[in-house]
Design a protein around this motif. Structure first.
Motif, PDB file in Angstrom:
ATOM      1  N   GLY A 183       4.125   0.797   2.936  1.00 31.00           N
ATOM      2  CA  GLY A 183       4.759  -0.518   2.886  1.00 31.00           C
ATOM      3  C   GLY A 183       6.066  -0.539   2.116  1.00 31.00           C
ATOM      4  N   GLY A 184       6.475   0.605   1.563  1.00 30.86           N
ATOM      5  CA  GLY A 184       7.780   0.672   0.912  1.00 30.86           C
ATOM      6  C   GLY A 184       7.764   0.445  -0.579  1.00 30.86           C
ATOM      7  N   GLN A 186      18.116   3.241  -2.548  1.00 31.06           N
ATOM      8  CA  GLN A 186      18.011   3.313  -4.011  1.00 31.06           C
ATOM      9  C   GLN A 186      16.896   2.419  -4.528  1.00 31.06           C
ATOM     10  OE1 GLN A 186      22.112   2.419  -5.148  1.00 31.06           O
ATOM     11  NE2 GLN A 186      22.342   4.504  -5.941  1.00 31.06           N
ATOM     12  N   SER A 187      16.776   1.219  -3.957  1.00 27.10           N
ATOM     13  CA  SER A 187      15.705   0.325  -4.403  1.00 27.10           C
ATOM     14  C   SER A 187      14.331   0.917  -4.098  1.00 27.10           C
ATOM     15  CB  SER A 187      15.847  -1.046  -3.743  1.00 27.10           C
ATOM     16  OG  SER A 187      15.518  -1.007  -2.370  1.00 27.10           O
ATOM     17  N   TRP A 188      14.243   1.707  -3.048  1.00 24.39           N
ATOM     18  CA  TRP A 188      12.994   2.408  -2.700  1.00 24.39           C
ATOM     19  C   TRP A 188      12.760   3.587  -3.633  1.00 24.39           C
ATOM     20  CZ3 TRP A 188      12.326   6.080   2.001  1.00 24.39           C
ATOM     21  CH2 TRP A 188      10.968   6.328   2.241  1.00 24.39           C
ATOM     22  N   GLY A 189      13.820   4.118  -4.206  1.00 26.14           N
ATOM     23  CA  GLY A 189      13.712   5.288  -5.074  1.00 26.14           C
ATOM     24  C   GLY A 189      13.914   6.602  -4.360  1.00 26.14           C
ATOM     25  N   PHE A 245       9.998  -4.427   4.265  1.00 29.01           N
ATOM     26  CA  PHE A 245       9.978  -2.968   4.396  1.00 29.01           C
ATOM     27  C   PHE A 245      11.355  -2.449   3.990  1.00 29.01           C
ATOM     28  CE2 PHE A 245       6.536  -4.137   7.296  1.00 29.01           C
ATOM     29  CZ  PHE A 245       5.560  -3.195   6.970  1.00 29.01           C
ATOM     30  N   PRO A 246      11.625  -2.314   2.695  1.00 31.01           N
ATOM     31  CA  PRO A 246      12.979  -1.949   2.258  1.00 31.01           C
ATOM     32  C   PRO A 246      13.435  -0.592   2.764  1.00 31.01           C
ATOM     33  CG  PRO A 246      11.404  -1.758   0.440  1.00 31.01           C
ATOM     34  CD  PRO A 246      10.698  -2.462   1.557  1.00 31.01           C
ATOM     35  N   TRP A 281      -5.346  -3.344   9.500  1.00 26.00           N
ATOM     36  CA  TRP A 281      -3.907  -3.057   9.516  1.00 26.00           C
ATOM     37  C   TRP A 281      -3.283  -3.241  10.891  1.00 26.00           C
ATOM     38  CZ3 TRP A 281      -2.302   0.704  12.818  1.00 26.00           C
ATOM     39  CH2 TRP A 281      -3.247   1.659  13.241  1.00 26.00           C
ATOM     40  N   MET A 282      -4.078  -3.243  11.963  1.00 27.05           N
ATOM     41  CA  MET A 282      -3.508  -3.444  13.295  1.00 27.05           C
ATOM     42  C   MET A 282      -3.057  -4.891  13.518  1.00 27.05           C
ATOM     43  SD  MET A 282      -5.811  -1.252  15.944  1.00 27.05           S
ATOM     44  CE  MET A 282      -6.029   0.522  15.809  1.00 27.05           C
ATOM     45  N   PHE A 283      -3.601  -5.818  12.717  1.00 26.17           N
ATOM     46  CA  PHE A 283      -3.322  -7.229  12.951  1.00 26.17           C
ATOM     47  C   PHE A 283      -2.699  -7.931  11.748  1.00 26.17           C
ATOM     48  CE2 PHE A 283      -7.036  -5.968  15.456  1.00 26.17           C
ATOM     49  CZ  PHE A 283      -6.597  -6.257  16.736  1.00 26.17           C
ATOM     50  N   GLU A 284      -2.952  -7.432  10.536  1.00 26.46           N
ATOM     51  CA  GLU A 284      -2.492  -8.086   9.320  1.00 26.46           C
ATOM     52  C   GLU A 284      -1.293  -7.348   8.726  1.00 26.46           C
ATOM     53  OE1 GLU A 284      -3.710 -10.914   8.172  1.00 26.46           O
ATOM     54  OE2 GLU A 284      -5.189 -11.006   9.797  1.00 26.46           O
ATOM     55  N   PRO A 285      -0.472  -8.045   7.944  1.00 25.00           N
ATOM     56  CA  PRO A 285       0.621  -7.353   7.257  1.00 25.00           C
ATOM     57  C   PRO A 285       0.082  -6.203   6.413  1.00 25.00           C
ATOM     58  CG  PRO A 285       0.876  -9.732   7.052  1.00 25.00           C
ATOM     59  CD  PRO A 285      -0.472  -9.492   7.665  1.00 25.00           C
ATOM     60  N   LEU A 286       0.750  -5.078   6.462  1.00 28.78           N
ATOM     61  CA  LEU A 286       0.274  -3.882   5.773  1.00 28.78           C
ATOM     62  C   LEU A 286       0.127  -4.130   4.273  1.00 28.78           C
ATOM     63  CD1 LEU A 286      -0.485  -0.995   6.572  1.00 28.78           C
ATOM     64  CD2 LEU A 286       1.840  -0.297   6.017  1.00 28.78           C
ATOM     65  N   GLN A 287       1.061  -4.889   3.699  1.00 26.95           N
ATOM     66  CA  GLN A 287       0.994  -5.164   2.269  1.00 26.95           C
ATOM     67  C   GLN A 287      -0.244  -6.004   1.923  1.00 26.95           C
ATOM     68  OE1 GLN A 287       3.533  -5.683   4.329  1.00 26.95           O
ATOM     69  NE2 GLN A 287       5.458  -4.893   3.476  1.00 26.95           N
ATOM     70  N   SER A 288      -0.631  -6.916   2.815  1.00 30.70           N
ATOM     71  CA  SER A 288      -1.830  -7.732   2.584  1.00 30.70           C
ATOM     72  C   SER A 288      -3.093  -6.877   2.654  1.00 30.70           C
ATOM     73  CB  SER A 288      -1.919  -8.861   3.620  1.00 30.70           C
ATOM     74  OG  SER A 288      -0.820  -9.740   3.512  1.00 30.70           O
ATOM     75  N   VAL A 289      -3.116  -5.936   3.595  1.00 29.24           N
ATOM     76  CA  VAL A 289      -4.261  -5.037   3.705  1.00 29.24           C
ATOM     77  C   VAL A 289      -4.378  -4.185   2.448  1.00 29.24           C
ATOM     78  CG1 VAL A 289      -5.283  -3.159   5.039  1.00 29.24           C
ATOM     79  CG2 VAL A 289      -4.085  -5.010   6.218  1.00 29.24           C
ATOM     80  N   ALA A 290      -3.247  -3.734   1.933  1.00 27.50           N
ATOM     81  CA  ALA A 290      -3.256  -2.926   0.710  1.00 27.50           C
ATOM     82  C   ALA A 290      -3.832  -3.727  -0.457  1.00 27.50           C
ATOM     83  CB  ALA A 290      -1.847  -2.443   0.385  1.00 27.50           C
TER      84      ALA A 290
END
Length: 348
Positions: free
Chosen positions: A44-45, A290-293, A254-255, A2-11
């Protein structure tokens, strides 16, 4: 990483790790990967109702299997999601926020609790001097007294920086008064003001270091902190950087942080007297929240907008202007009640 890659990709990689663990019968590794996956997607939102349901199921399983650490971490994240959706005073069958903080097991992981608390305080605008009285989260990390580096701790440093600059901006005015009570708001001595600035700049430097390594996750956070710092001395330049923060959060998906940057940019323009553009940014923030909820944050922001723009009308009729960084009633959580179902008797 997660320090180097997009957080969503790590997930996504963690979810694949869970599948692989299940295929070979490594249930412990599969469960660990799943816990990290649902936490990272929340950071990641991902839409909050999905996060809430994921944490609910995970916490229930952890309780049944007596996994104390997993239960406590999952319960804190569940409570954060519910608070953002329903409000901080929402009560259900799970432990409240105060109940969770009182558990002896949690006191051994104070850095992560502090990170959650900073995020809650800033998003709900429930500012209290106590939130900044303890040793800073970043100072705990650097002294070796906090948790190992984790995305939550990094997010906590980010919100600690925002809180620091906000406190400096909000409290620098000389002895303002509350509109409703006419009670003087205490001023901050120069030493305390300097302390806020120092903590904010340290957070800015720290997040900036990681932004150079991973712009996908940290660039927008760095820009938002930099804009908050600039607003103290150069609001025109600050707004330019706020716009960059909005674009970066949008580009990197990151909405929730796009919403936050839009809200702060709107507030910056409002305080400069550019009301039409400020309203547009506020409305964009509401749309992204709102899109995040995060319906509780939407309610809070709508109330703030109504009060601010109603006040403009009053000023036009000859009433004195209002200093919004010093008005306590804008930050009264009792005004942010949910209109929907749910019991509201105690703090979450």
């Amino acid at each position: 990483d997660w320090m180097f890659e997009p957080l969503q990709s790590v997930a996504e990689s963690l979810l694949n790790g869970r599948r692989n663990g299940l295929q070979v019968g490594d249930l412990m590794n599969a469960r660990h990967n799943y816990r990290c996956h649902i936490i990272y997607t929340y950071y990641g939102g991902q839409e909050l109702s999905r996060c809430r349901d994921n944490f609910f199921q995970y916490v229930e399983t952890s309780r049944k299997t007596n996994e104390i650490f997993s239960y406590l971490q999952g319960a804190l994240h569940y409570r954060m999601c519910v608070s953002l959706i329903e409000g901080t005073d929402y009560v259900d069958s799970f432990p409240s926020w105060d109940d969770l903080l009182s558990l002896q097991e949690q006191k051994r992981d104070f850095a992560r609790i502090q990170a959650h608390s900073h995020m809650r305080s800033f998003l709900f605008q429930t500012f209290d001097d106590d939130v900044m009285e303890a040793d800073g989260l970043l100072s705990r990390i650097r002294s070796g007294g906090g948790s190992p580096l984790h995305p939550l701790v990094m997010i906590g440093v980010f919100y600690e920086g925002l809180l620091s600059f906000h406190f400096a901006l909000r409290r620098r005015e000389p002895n303002p008064r509350s509109i409703e009570t006419e009670i003087p708001v205490k001023t901050v001595p120069n030493q305390q003001y300097s302390r806020y600035i120092s903590r904010g700049e340290q957070a800015l430097e720290f997040i900036g270091m990681y932004s150079t390594l991973n712009k996908f996750t940290f660039e927008n956070k760095y820009l938002l902190l930099e804009a908050s710092r600039l607003e103290l001395s150069n609001p025109d330049q600050a707004f330019i950087v706020y716009q960059k923060a909005i674009k970066s959060a949008s580009d990197h998906k990151f909405p929730h942080e796009e919403a936050l940057a839009s809200e702060l940019a709107g507030r910056c323009l409002f305080n400069k007297g550019i009301f039409d553009r400020a309203r547009g940014l506020y409305e964009h923030a509401i749309n992204r929240y709102q899109s995040w909820g995060a319906y509780a944050i939407v309610r809070r922001l709508r109330i703030e907008i109504q009060q601010k723009f109603s006040a403009i009308h009053l000023v036009g009729q000859g009433h004195p202007p209002i200093n919004y960084y010093s008005v306590g009633f804008l930050h009264d959580p009792a005004r942010y009640k949910n209109d929907g179902s749910g019991t509201r008797k105690r703090s979450a």
